[in-house]
Design a protein around this motif. Structure first.
Motif, PDB file in Angstrom:
ATOM      1  N   VAL A  80       0.928  -0.571  -0.070  1.00 30.27           N
ATOM      2  CA  VAL A  80      -0.253   0.137   0.648  1.00 30.27           C
ATOM      3  C   VAL A  80       1.110   0.978   0.099  1.00 30.27           C
ATOM      4  CG1 VAL A  80      -2.206   1.083   1.106  1.00 30.27           C
ATOM      5  CG2 VAL A  80      -1.940  -1.252   1.529  1.00 30.27           C
ATOM      6  N   ALA A  81       0.602   2.168  -1.277  1.00 31.95           N
ATOM      7  CA  ALA A  81       1.166   3.475  -0.794  1.00 31.95           C
ATOM      8  C   ALA A  81       0.791   4.687  -0.425  1.00 31.95           C
ATOM      9  CB  ALA A  81       2.074   4.092  -1.611  1.00 31.95           C
ATOM     10  N   ILE A  82       0.658   5.646   0.184  1.00 34.03           N
ATOM     11  CA  ILE A  82      -0.182   6.569   0.482  1.00 34.03           C
ATOM     12  C   ILE A  82       0.767   7.804   0.226  1.00 34.03           C
ATOM     13  CG2 ILE A  82      -1.626   7.996   2.153  1.00 34.03           C
ATOM     14  CD1 ILE A  82      -1.902   5.672   3.820  1.00 34.03           C
ATOM     15  N   THR A  83       0.366   8.716  -1.202  1.00 31.97           N
ATOM     16  CA  THR A  83       1.211  10.385  -1.240  1.00 31.97           C
ATOM     17  C   THR A  83       0.432  10.933  -1.018  1.00 31.97           C
ATOM     18  OG1 THR A  83       0.146   9.828  -3.622  1.00 31.97           O
ATOM     19  CG2 THR A  83       2.519   8.435  -3.209  1.00 31.97           C
ATOM     20  N   GLN A  84       0.594  12.050  -1.159  1.00 37.87           N
ATOM     21  CA  GLN A  84       0.444  13.551  -0.542  1.00 37.87           C
ATOM     22  C   GLN A  84      -0.028  14.297  -1.757  1.00 37.87           C
ATOM     23  OE1 GLN A  84      -1.211  17.230   0.019  1.00 37.87           O
ATOM     24  NE2 GLN A  84       1.175  16.865   0.058  1.00 37.87           N
ATOM     25  N   ALA A  85      -0.526  14.761  -2.103  1.00 43.72           N
ATOM     26  CA  ALA A  85      -1.038  15.723  -3.269  1.00 43.72           C
ATOM     27  C   ALA A  85      -0.686  17.120  -3.440  1.00 43.72           C
ATOM     28  CB  ALA A  85      -2.744  15.686  -3.716  1.00 43.72           C
ATOM     29  N   TYR A  86      -0.662  17.958  -2.591  1.00 45.83           N
ATOM     30  CA  TYR A  86      -0.417  19.025  -2.210  1.00 45.83           C
ATOM     31  C   TYR A  86       0.855  19.500  -2.338  1.00 45.83           C
ATOM     32  CZ  TYR A  86      -5.325  20.117  -3.506  1.00 45.83           C
ATOM     33  OH  TYR A  86      -6.671  20.084  -3.920  1.00 45.83           O
ATOM     34  N   SER A  87       1.481  21.111  -2.708  1.00 47.04           N
ATOM     35  CA  SER A  87       2.976  21.160  -2.857  1.00 47.04           C
ATOM     36  C   SER A  87       3.295  21.916  -1.172  1.00 47.04           C
ATOM     37  CB  SER A  87       3.417  22.330  -4.280  1.00 47.04           C
ATOM     38  OG  SER A  87       4.385  23.446  -3.137  1.00 47.04           O
ATOM     39  N   ARG A  88       4.292  20.917  -0.782  1.00 43.50           N
ATOM     40  CA  ARG A  88       5.171  21.290   0.365  1.00 43.50           C
ATOM     41  C   ARG A  88       5.133  22.691   0.709  1.00 43.50           C
ATOM     42  NH1 ARG A  88      10.882  19.046   0.123  1.00 43.50           N
ATOM     43  NH2 ARG A  88      10.700  19.541   2.264  1.00 43.50           N
ATOM     44  N   LEU A  89       4.690  24.093  -0.428  1.00 43.40           N
ATOM     45  CA  LEU A  89       5.184  25.289  -0.256  1.00 43.40           C
ATOM     46  C   LEU A  89       3.782  25.384   0.506  1.00 43.40           C
ATOM     47  CD1 LEU A  89       6.548  26.700  -3.581  1.00 43.40           C
ATOM     48  CD2 LEU A  89       7.879  26.434  -0.244  1.00 43.40           C
ATOM     49  N   VAL A  90       3.029  24.965  -0.174  1.00 52.41           N
ATOM     50  CA  VAL A  90       1.363  25.540   0.318  1.00 52.41           C
ATOM     51  C   VAL A  90       1.123  24.492   2.599  1.00 52.41           C
ATOM     52  CG1 VAL A  90      -1.245  24.641   0.562  1.00 52.41           C
ATOM     53  CG2 VAL A  90       0.182  24.577  -1.627  1.00 52.41           C
ATOM     54  N   ILE A  91       1.448  23.518   2.693  1.00 57.53           N
ATOM     55  CA  ILE A  91       1.972  23.394   3.725  1.00 57.53           C
ATOM     56  C   ILE A  91       3.106  22.248   3.455  1.00 57.53           C
ATOM     57  CG2 ILE A  91      -0.001  21.550   3.735  1.00 57.53           C
ATOM     58  CD1 ILE A  91      -0.188  22.000   6.644  1.00 57.53           C
ATOM     59  N   ASP A  92       3.836  21.748   4.742  1.00 46.36           N
ATOM     60  CA  ASP A  92       5.011  20.658   4.488  1.00 46.36           C
ATOM     61  C   ASP A  92       4.303  19.915   5.465  1.00 46.36           C
ATOM     62  OD1 ASP A  92       6.826  18.512   5.086  1.00 46.36           O
ATOM     63  OD2 ASP A  92       8.396  20.602   4.797  1.00 46.36           O
ATOM     64  N   CYS A  93       3.725  18.467   5.003  1.00 47.44           N
ATOM     65  CA  CYS A  93       3.159  17.543   5.821  1.00 47.44           C
ATOM     66  C   CYS A  93       4.232  16.505   6.594  1.00 47.44           C
ATOM     67  CB  CYS A  93       1.830  16.511   4.755  1.00 47.44           C
ATOM     68  SG  CYS A  93       0.708  16.761   4.334  1.00 47.44           S
ATOM     69  N   ASN A  94       5.600  16.819   6.151  1.00 49.41           N
ATOM     70  CA  ASN A  94       6.683  16.093   7.268  1.00 49.41           C
ATOM     71  C   ASN A  94       7.350  17.300   8.142  1.00 49.41           C
ATOM     72  OD1 ASN A  94       7.921  14.033   7.766  1.00 49.41           O
ATOM     73  ND2 ASN A  94      10.194  14.866   6.882  1.00 49.41           N
ATOM     74  N   ARG A  95       6.062  17.932   8.479  1.00 46.75           N
ATOM     75  CA  ARG A  95       6.443  18.911   9.932  1.00 46.75           C
ATOM     76  C   ARG A  95       5.833  18.924  10.618  1.00 46.75           C
ATOM     77  NH1 ARG A  95      10.621  18.790   6.802  1.00 46.75           N
ATOM     78  NH2 ARG A  95      11.142  20.047   5.718  1.00 46.75           N
ATOM     79  N   PRO A  96       5.713  19.153  12.286  1.00 44.40           N
ATOM     80  CA  PRO A  96       4.854  19.071  13.069  1.00 44.40           C
ATOM     81  C   PRO A  96       4.834  20.660  13.310  1.00 44.40           C
ATOM     82  CG  PRO A  96       6.728  18.541  14.329  1.00 44.40           C
ATOM     83  CD  PRO A  96       7.732  18.923  12.680  1.00 44.40           C
ATOM     84  N   HIS A  97       3.351  20.615  13.784  1.00 39.47           N
ATOM     85  CA  HIS A  97       2.310  21.612  13.757  1.00 39.47           C
ATOM     86  C   HIS A  97       3.192  22.728  13.846  1.00 39.47           C
ATOM     87  CE1 HIS A  97      -1.462  19.536  13.022  1.00 39.47           C
ATOM     88  NE2 HIS A  97      -0.847  19.434  12.516  1.00 39.47           N
ATOM     89  N   ASN A  98       3.362  22.971  14.828  1.00 35.16           N
ATOM     90  CA  ASN A  98       4.672  24.437  15.557  1.00 35.16           C
ATOM     91  C   ASN A  98       6.022  24.791  14.599  1.00 35.16           C
ATOM     92  OD1 ASN A  98       6.637  22.166  16.312  1.00 35.16           O
ATOM     93  ND2 ASN A  98       6.209  22.719  18.423  1.00 35.16           N
ATOM     94  N   SER A  99       6.145  23.781  13.776  1.00 37.94           N
ATOM     95  CA  SER A  99       7.620  23.929  13.436  1.00 37.94           C
ATOM     96  C   SER A  99       7.410  25.492  12.314  1.00 37.94           C
ATOM     97  CB  SER A  99       8.031  22.760  11.831  1.00 37.94           C
ATOM     98  OG  SER A  99       9.384  23.062  10.928  1.00 37.94           O
ATOM     99  N   PRO A 100       8.622  25.957  12.612  1.00 35.47           N
ATOM    100  CA  PRO A 100       8.866  27.749  11.432  1.00 35.47           C
ATOM    101  C   PRO A 100       8.603  27.197   9.695  1.00 35.47           C
ATOM    102  CG  PRO A 100      11.238  27.091  12.641  1.00 35.47           C
ATOM    103  CD  PRO A 100       9.774  26.257  12.677  1.00 35.47           C
ATOM    104  N   THR A 101       8.848  25.550   9.947  1.00 35.21           N
ATOM    105  CA  THR A 101       8.804  25.760   8.160  1.00 35.21           C
ATOM    106  C   THR A 101       7.167  24.991   7.808  1.00 35.21           C
ATOM    107  OG1 THR A 101      10.081  23.814   8.504  1.00 35.21           O
ATOM    108  CG2 THR A 101      11.674  25.415   7.949  1.00 35.21           C
ATOM    109  N   LEU A 102       6.717  24.586   7.858  1.00 37.90           N
ATOM    110  CA  LEU A 102       5.562  24.074   8.255  1.00 37.90           C
ATOM    111  C   LEU A 102       4.604  24.994   6.790  1.00 37.90           C
ATOM    112  CD1 LEU A 102       2.970  21.608   9.056  1.00 37.90           C
ATOM    113  CD2 LEU A 102       2.214  24.009   9.921  1.00 37.90           C
ATOM    114  N   ILE A 103       4.422  26.402   6.916  1.00 35.52           N
ATOM    115  CA  ILE A 103       4.124  26.836   5.402  1.00 35.52           C
ATOM    116  C   ILE A 103       5.507  28.006   5.341  1.00 35.52           C
ATOM    117  CG2 ILE A 103       2.442  28.472   4.862  1.00 35.52           C
ATOM    118  CD1 ILE A 103       0.752  26.866   6.844  1.00 35.52           C
ATOM    119  N   ALA A 104       6.273  27.696   4.088  1.00 31.90           N
ATOM    120  CA  ALA A 104       7.228  28.677   4.835  1.00 31.90           C
ATOM    121  C   ALA A 104       6.835  29.766   3.825  1.00 31.90           C
ATOM    122  CB  ALA A 104       9.145  27.893   3.788  1.00 31.90           C
ATOM    123  N   GLU A 105       7.180  31.173   4.697  1.00 32.51           N
ATOM    124  CA  GLU A 105       8.075  32.294   3.496  1.00 32.51           C
ATOM    125  C   GLU A 105       8.293  32.587   2.128  1.00 32.51           C
ATOM    126  OE1 GLU A 105       6.859  35.734   6.471  1.00 32.51           O
ATOM    127  OE2 GLU A 105       5.145  34.461   7.651  1.00 32.51           O
TER     128      GLU A 105
END
Length: 261
Positions: A80-105
């Motif tokens: 089984v594989a689960i792949t994420q569809a949205y750009s990491r610039l929209v939100i980085d799905c490998n970051r904790p919610h409090n990470s400064p790079t969750l949504i990078a400026e």
């Protein structure tokens, strides 16, 4: 300039893809593949975040080549594989919610206007509509396997740019881990034994609780055998390169499962 969504407006609308895709949903092998940066989609309401398509096509927008490798490897392993569809610039799905790079400026020298000055509600909207559904699907898969008594070997699939900050990266692939080295070291040794690869040991990145999500939460948090695998992007940028890496991994991974069974 990207238009900001209001608190009352849904982020994902008509024409926007679902946050994730499940490949080979009935796969019977113990392998579970996830790809947090597989896609480069941007919700229409965000108007490409105010950056050019050429920027979204770069490594800052997604993990180039990893979507193809992951989908093909799922078939080859019957996984089984689960792949994420949205750009990491929209939100980085490998970051904790409090990470400064969750949504990078800003990412690798590129300003991201659509991420500048977001209020808490706008950040939460991206978590609720993209991050949360993707990870909920992973959790559902893991919970179902646990209930069935099925073993799981988790591989977080990623790719990395051949150069960063003007410095070439010599590794063809890297195995990443944090506290639990079991599967990572076994895969590292198997890749090194191929004889034609430079393999990074926690290179070009290292995993931590503050910078990563999948390994701390799913691998270590659930006590699963796991590894984060990074493949250099120039090696998998086209279908031929992806096929070569799938063939290699489909040969190397099953013996590791047998070793730890």
């Amino acid at each position: 300039m990207a238009r900001r969504v209001s608190e009352a407006t849904r982020l994902l609308g008509e024409g926007d893809p679902a946050p994730f895709t499940v490949h080979n949903a009935n796969g019977a092998s113990p392998w579970l593949l996830i790809a947090d940066h597989a896609g480069q989609c941007v919700p229409r309401v965000l108007r490409d975040l105010g950056v050019a398509q050429s920027e979204l096509d770069r490594h800052i927008g997604w993990d180039i080549g990893i979507a193809g490798v992951t989908a093909r490897l799922a078939q080859a392993l019957d996984a089984v594989a689960i792949t994420q569809a949205y750009s990491r610039l929209v939100i980085d799905c490998n970051r904790p919610h409090n990470s400064p790079t969750l949504i990078a400026e800003r990412s690798d020298g590129t300003e991201v206007p659509g991420n500048a000055g977001l209020i808490a509600a706008q950040r939460q909207q991206r978590i609720d509509e993209i991050f949360a559904p993707y990870h909920a699907r992973i959790v559902a898969e893991l919970d179902a396997r646990q209930a069935q008594g099925r073993p799981t070997f988790l591989v977080a699939m990623h790719s990395f740019t051949p150069a960063m900050g003007g410095v070439a990266r010599p590794w063809h692939a890297g195995v990443l881990y944090h506290r639990d080295t079991r599967l990572a070291h076994a895969l590292r040794d198997a890749l090194q034994a191929e004889g034609d690869l430079v393999v990074g040991d926690n290179q070009p990145y290292a995993v931590s609780d503050s910078s990563d999500y999948a390994v701390p939460v799913y691998g270590e948090g659930r006590g699963l055998l796991h590894v984060e695998l990074e493949i250099r992007q120039d090696l998998i940028a086209d279908e031929a390169g992806q096929a070569m890496w799938v063939q290699r991994l489909a040969r190397l991974l099953p013996p590791l499962a047998a070793k730890f069974a």
